[in-house]
Design an enzyme around this catalytic site. Structure first.
Site, short mmCIF file in Angstrom:
data_model
loop_
_atom_site.label_atom_id
_atom_site.label_comp_id
_atom_site.label_asym_id
_atom_site.label_seq_id
_atom_site.Cartn_x
_atom_site.Cartn_y
_atom_site.Cartn_z
N LYS A 86 80.23 12.39 5.99
CA LYS A 86 79.45 13.52 6.51
C LYS A 86 80.38 14.52 7.18
O LYS A 86 81.30 14.14 7.91
CB LYS A 86 78.41 13.01 7.51
CG LYS A 86 77.49 14.08 8.09
CD LYS A 86 76.50 13.46 9.06
CE LYS A 86 75.59 14.50 9.69
NZ LYS A 86 74.62 13.91 10.64
N SER A 162 69.91 14.71 9.90
CA SER A 162 70.94 15.66 9.52
C SER A 162 71.95 15.11 8.52
O SER A 162 72.78 15.85 8.01
CB SER A 162 71.68 16.14 10.77
OG SER A 162 72.33 15.06 11.41
N SER A 186 68.86 10.98 12.50
CA SER A 186 69.60 11.65 11.43
C SER A 186 70.23 10.74 10.39
O SER A 186 70.66 11.21 9.35
CB SER A 186 70.68 12.55 12.03
OG SER A 186 70.10 13.64 12.68
#
Length: 477
Positions: A86, A162, A186
């Site tokens: 990420k 997220s 997330s």
């Protein structure tokens, strides 16, 4: 013929399957990495899960791993396994932009997050960086740099956030393992929406640096296709790193060993379909009831019981959006004009909170943590849906006609356990009438990640959905 067959089969393999075939010589890290990169080329145009792919660097790591296997010097637990990172984790060879136009790419180079450093020690192959909303601020994934990311089961819908890019990447076989972060759901939100496994570990169990602007809400953890791979990844990510001042003392738990016992007769599990106050989609309620039956068949004592707290949404909002304001505290008007305007709006509103407003939210967090500690004196685990809804249209923060304009309002099962710092696992437990994934959440007492993973692994073994991939996965293969 074999080459074509393997090229199609590799993206569906787990990390454990890849490692077995590396060791017996039936697959090589270079062959696997090329297949993953081909999968990214083939499918990422549909979902926009990746914000950076650097084939040259990735293939160099794969060749180095292949040589280690040839020479009998394979290293660590993940040598040759491709991993998606990420784009909030610092990677020394690639910039980390966090979905923002305000970050100087050069300022982030030659720095390495603890999770990335641990993966490197174990010989991983870095596939690239996956998309995130700006600074990871919301439960869906779009940002001013990369645009909108989409759901692998239906590209018209959101993958969640997220860590939405990581969720979509794993679901489509663009990497068996991925790194995510979770300050309000997330990891678990995209795990649920994308039909994969995601663990928010106990706060401090996985070292994280630099410290998150979201403070003790923020956790780093694994996102995978199976709970077994999740446990494998935890064995790597939990290695010590002196830079995290909030890290727990290392306990050297072998999470793979911990999940080997699928008899759950020693566990007492509470299940709550709605925590006493959440409206839940009927399909999700049915999936939870079926999961309860499965866990009972594994020997667990499963009883219906609510923890007994009221919705801590207001307090969470004070804590979380203060973190957003903290992330932007040094950015002036010119840079803020480059940002997601909704992020700017919530941060500026949070910036007007008083010290007593913030400390009042801390009081709520402390009371909630105490209540859950007491609850877990009676119950080993709390079982809930991961989310009360399935995925909705991409490019929106909330579903159409939703009564609130902010994302935490549709994530009531996730954010309370960021406030308490407990481990929480999302594992697929079914599909709704539209064919969209549903997630089951297992919450454990603090520091007992092993029991959460053990129960999740036993459940997944008894009720596997791992054979079912999004339709995109098989298109044009």
């Amino acid at each position: 013929m074999r080459d074509k067959f393997m090229q199609q089969a590799i993206p569906g393999m787990t990390a454990q399957q890849l490692l077995t075939q590396y060791r017996d010589g039936s697959l090589s890290p270079l062959e696997v990495t090329r297949a993953m990169l081909d999968q990214i080329k083939r499918l990422d145009g549909d979902v926009n899960a990746w914000c950076l792919v650097d084939e040259e660097t990735t293939l160099r790591h794969a060749r180095e791993s292949e040589q280690r296997y040839i020479s009998g010097t394979a290293t660590g637990l993940l040598d040759g396994v491709p991993v998606a990172v990420k784009d909030v984790f610092l990677t020394p060879m690639w910039p980390t932009l966090k979905g923002s136009k305000t970050i100087d790419p050069k300022s982030t180079l030659d720095k390495e997050a603890p999770s990335v450093a641990a993966l490197a020690r174990h010989g991983y192959v870095p596939l690239g960086k996956t998309t995130t909303p700006e600074f990871g601020w919301k439960g869906v994934t779009d940002n001013p740099v990369d645009g909108i990311s989409r759901n692998p089961w239906d590209p018209d819908l959101t993958p969640g956030g997220s860590s939405g890019g990581s969720g979509a990447a794993v679901a489509l076989g663009m990497g068996p393992l991925a790194l995510g972060t979770d300050a309000g759901g997330s990891i678990r939100i995209p795990a649920s929406f994308c039909g994969i496994v995601g663990l928010k570990p106990t706060f401090g169990e996985v070292p994280h640096w630099p410290s998150s602007p979201f403070g003790t809400l923020a956790h780093a953890g694994p996102m995978t296709w199976t709970v077994e791979d999740c446990a494998l990844m935890m064995n790597v990510l939990t290695e010590p790193d002196h830079r995290d001042i909030n890290a727990l003392p290392r306990r050297n738990i072998d999470y793979l060993d911990a999940i080997s016992n699928v008899d759950l007769s020693d566990l007492r599990i509470a299940y709550s379909a709605n925590l006493g106050y959440v409206d839940v989609d009927p399909d999700i309620g049915r999936a939870l009831a079926e999961a309860v039956a499965v866990l009972r068949s594994l020997g667990a004592t499963v009883v219906e019981a609510d923890p007994g707290f009221v919705d801590p949404l207001a307090a969470f909002g004070h804590l979380f959006y203060s973190g957003a304001a903290n992330a932007m505290r040094d950015l002036g008007k010119q840079k803020r004009e480059l940002m997601d305007p909704q992020l700017v709006a919530v941060a500026e509103k949070a910036g007007k909170l008083s010290m007593l407003d913030y400390l009042g939210a801390v009081n709520v967090r402390n009371a909630l943590t105490e209540r859950m500690a007491g609850f877990h004196r009676k119950y080993d685990l709390l079982l809930t849906p991961t989310l009360p809804i399935t995925a909705f249209r991409a490019g929106r923060e909330v579903p159409e006609d939703w009564p609130s304009t902010r994302w935490p309002s549709w994530t009531p099962f996730t954010y309370p356990f960021n406030m308490t710092g407990q481990p929480a696992l999302s594992v697929p437990c079914g599909f709704d009438g539209k064919g969209l994934p549903i997630g089951l959440q297992l919450v454990g007492r603090r520091y007992d990640d092993a029991t959460v993973l053990r129960a999740g692994a036993a459940y997944q073994q008894a009720a596997p959905l791992t054979h079912r991939r999004p339709a995109l996965f098989g298109e044009n293969a």
